[in-house]
Design a protein around this motif. Structure first.
Motif, PDB file in Angstrom:
ATOM      1  N   ALA A  40       0.828  -1.206   0.000  1.00 34.35           N
ATOM      2  CA  ALA A  40       0.000   0.000   0.000  1.00 34.35           C
ATOM      3  C   ALA A  40       0.859   1.253   0.000  1.00 34.35           C
ATOM      4  CB  ALA A  40      -0.930  -0.004   1.221  1.00 34.35           C
ATOM      5  N   THR A  41       1.987   1.216   0.703  1.00 33.35           N
ATOM      6  CA  THR A  41       2.873   2.378   0.745  1.00 33.35           C
ATOM      7  C   THR A  41       3.483   2.657  -0.620  1.00 33.35           C
ATOM      8  OG1 THR A  41       3.413   1.927   3.075  1.00 33.35           O
ATOM      9  CG2 THR A  41       4.899   3.381   1.869  1.00 33.35           C
ATOM     10  N   VAL A  42       3.930   1.603  -1.299  1.00 31.03           N
ATOM     11  CA  VAL A  42       4.518   1.779  -2.633  1.00 31.03           C
ATOM     12  C   VAL A  42       3.488   2.343  -3.601  1.00 31.03           C
ATOM     13  CG1 VAL A  42       5.499   0.570  -4.615  1.00 31.03           C
ATOM     14  CG2 VAL A  42       6.268   0.000  -2.305  1.00 31.03           C
ATOM     15  N   LEU A  43       2.274   1.803  -3.565  1.00 29.37           N
ATOM     16  CA  LEU A  43       1.211   2.330  -4.426  1.00 29.37           C
ATOM     17  C   LEU A  43       0.908   3.786  -4.089  1.00 29.37           C
ATOM     18  CD1 LEU A  43      -1.261  -0.700  -4.525  1.00 29.37           C
ATOM     19  CD2 LEU A  43       0.251   0.077  -6.350  1.00 29.37           C
ATOM     20  N   GLY A  44       0.895   4.089  -2.795  1.00 32.08           N
ATOM     21  CA  GLY A  44       0.630   5.461  -2.367  1.00 32.08           C
ATOM     22  C   GLY A  44       1.710   6.430  -2.816  1.00 32.08           C
ATOM     23  N   VAL A 272       0.422   5.854  10.463  1.00 34.20           N
ATOM     24  CA  VAL A 272       0.921   7.231  10.518  1.00 34.20           C
ATOM     25  C   VAL A 272       2.372   7.293  10.050  1.00 34.20           C
ATOM     26  CG1 VAL A 272       1.515   9.126  12.077  1.00 34.20           C
ATOM     27  CG2 VAL A 272      -0.707   7.981  12.279  1.00 34.20           C
ATOM     28  N   VAL A 273       3.203   6.380  10.536  1.00 37.83           N
ATOM     29  CA  VAL A 273       4.613   6.369  10.139  1.00 37.83           C
ATOM     30  C   VAL A 273       4.731   6.073   8.639  1.00 37.83           C
ATOM     31  CG1 VAL A 273       6.812   5.172  10.412  1.00 37.83           C
ATOM     32  CG2 VAL A 273       5.452   5.748  12.422  1.00 37.83           C
ATOM     33  N   ALA A 274       3.941   5.123   8.151  1.00 32.84           N
ATOM     34  CA  ALA A 274       3.978   4.793   6.724  1.00 32.84           C
ATOM     35  C   ALA A 274       3.528   5.977   5.878  1.00 32.84           C
ATOM     36  CB  ALA A 274       3.093   3.582   6.444  1.00 32.84           C
ATOM     37  N   TYR A 275       2.559   6.741   6.386  1.00 34.55           N
ATOM     38  CA  TYR A 275       2.084   7.903   5.624  1.00 34.55           C
ATOM     39  C   TYR A 275       3.151   8.980   5.537  1.00 34.55           C
ATOM     40  CZ  TYR A 275      -1.079  11.570   4.006  1.00 34.55           C
ATOM     41  OH  TYR A 275      -1.674  12.567   3.273  1.00 34.55           O
ATOM     42  N   ARG A 276       3.909   9.150   6.601  1.00 33.34           N
ATOM     43  CA  ARG A 276       5.009  10.125   6.545  1.00 33.34           C
ATOM     44  C   ARG A 276       6.062   9.661   5.541  1.00 33.34           C
ATOM     45  NH1 ARG A 276       5.846  15.136   6.685  1.00 33.34           N
ATOM     46  NH2 ARG A 276       4.533  15.290   8.544  1.00 33.34           N
ATOM     47  N   VAL A 277       6.404   8.382   5.566  1.00 31.14           N
ATOM     48  CA  VAL A 277       7.359   7.843   4.586  1.00 31.14           C
ATOM     49  C   VAL A 277       6.818   8.024   3.172  1.00 31.14           C
ATOM     50  CG1 VAL A 277       8.476   5.727   3.755  1.00 31.14           C
ATOM     51  CG2 VAL A 277       8.358   6.202   6.221  1.00 31.14           C
ATOM     52  N   LEU A 278       5.531   7.755   3.012  1.00 36.49           N
ATOM     53  CA  LEU A 278       4.885   7.867   1.702  1.00 36.49           C
ATOM     54  C   LEU A 278       4.989   9.285   1.148  1.00 36.49           C
ATOM     55  CD1 LEU A 278       1.353   6.436   0.891  1.00 36.49           C
ATOM     56  CD2 LEU A 278       1.935   8.770   0.272  1.00 36.49           C
TER      57      LEU A 278
END
Length: 305
Positions: A40-44, A272-278
């Motif tokens: 999901a992070t890569v797609l985002g 939340v952490v993944a969204y910041r990375v994204l």
């Protein structure tokens, strides 16, 4: 003093998020959950990178509205994307400064670039605020008894007040000195519509976060529009907080508090952490797209910087 308070708030927010990550022992989450979150992070990242092109498109239109000669949309993308990573530098203004310098090197006028930056700031605040208010429309209808069409019309009408203020600036000496082109009220109304270009960017950004949430908690039913509205409202708060570069800390802590009641602590902090990375890697991806554009260099303008 205000800047120092903003820096302190951002620093405490970062510490809060890190403490929650440690307290929830996020490294012990099931590998299957981490795998879904990674996809999901890569797609985002891909979605966010390409959605950022809308920011360059809006800036291109604002530059033209301000009397500049933006050459081509590709050049505007090259300038905007190259300067975008500077927003992570302390001060919250270096992306604007970067576009000013790169624009001058490409032969654009200081006046047009400065006005485009002013319009960009207002346009992003307006679009994020519009989405934030849209999420509050249900509450306004139920509690205040305001019909939703009336509520949205009122929100849209509020945007006209700053535009009237911008129009009044044309009569001031400093705007005449910097040769702001004469604009009719119809031009300002069209500018108001131009700001709506930012809306799909915030929708895409919010949907990227929804995708992360669904990856860590696939069984939960989220109202996607309410979440997009929430993400937009939190973005706005981070944007206006002095000292919080790119909203780091402030947005993360507020997102964590906002979704804390929707799912368990480990899933919330991972999202939340993944969204910041994204968002960071999405900006890097946008930068990579921008550097593919070769910018024109006006040697005479470079020597006058």
């Amino acid at each position: 003093m205000v800047y120092a308070l903003g820096v302190a708030a951002a620093s405490l927010s970062v510490l809060y998020v890190l403490y929650q990550a440690y307290d929830e022992r996020i490294w012990e989450v099931e590998p299957a959950v981490l795998a879904r979150l990674g996809v999901a992070t890569v797609l985002g990242i891909v979605v966010y990178s390409f959605a950022s092109l809308l920011l360059a498109l809006a800036w291109h239109a604002e530059l033209a509205w301000s009397g500049g000669d933006p050459r081509s949309l590709a050049v505007s993308i090259g300038i905007y994307g190259r300067a975008q990573l500077a927003k992570y530098a302390p001060g919250n203004v270096f992306s604007l400064v970067g576009r000013q310098l790169l624009g001058r090197q490409a032969g654009l006028s200081h006046m047009a670039l400065a006005w485009a930056s002013l319009l960009e700031v207002f346009g992003m605040l307006y679009a994020a605020g519009l989405l934030a208010c849209a999420g509050a429309s249900g509450w306004a209808s139920a509690v205040l008894r305001i019909p939703q069409p009336v509520f949205f019309a009122g929100v849209a009408a509020l945007a006209l007040l700053p535009l009237l203020f911008l129009r009044s600036l044309q009569s001031l000496r400093f705007t005449r000195r910097f040769a702001l082109p004469a604009r009719s009220m119809g031009d300002y109304l069209r500018l108001n519509l131009l700001f709506l270009i930012y809306v799909p960017f915030f929708v895409a950004s919010g949907l990227a976060f929804v995708m992360l949430l669904r990856s860590v908690a696939p069984g939960l039913d989220f109202g996607w529009f309410e979440l997009v509205s929430m993400v937009s409202a939190i973005w706005l708060i981070g944007y206006v907080t002095p000292g919080a570069s790119a909203g780091i800390g402030i947005r993360d802590a507020l997102l964590l508090l906002a979704i804390g009641g929707m799912l368990d602590g480990a899933a919330a902090i991972l999202s939340v952490v993944a969204y910041r990375v994204l968002t960071i890697l999405g900006d890097v991806g946008f930068f990579a797209l921008a550097v593919l554009v070769r910018l024109p260099i006006d040697v005479q303008r470079v020597h006058t910087l």
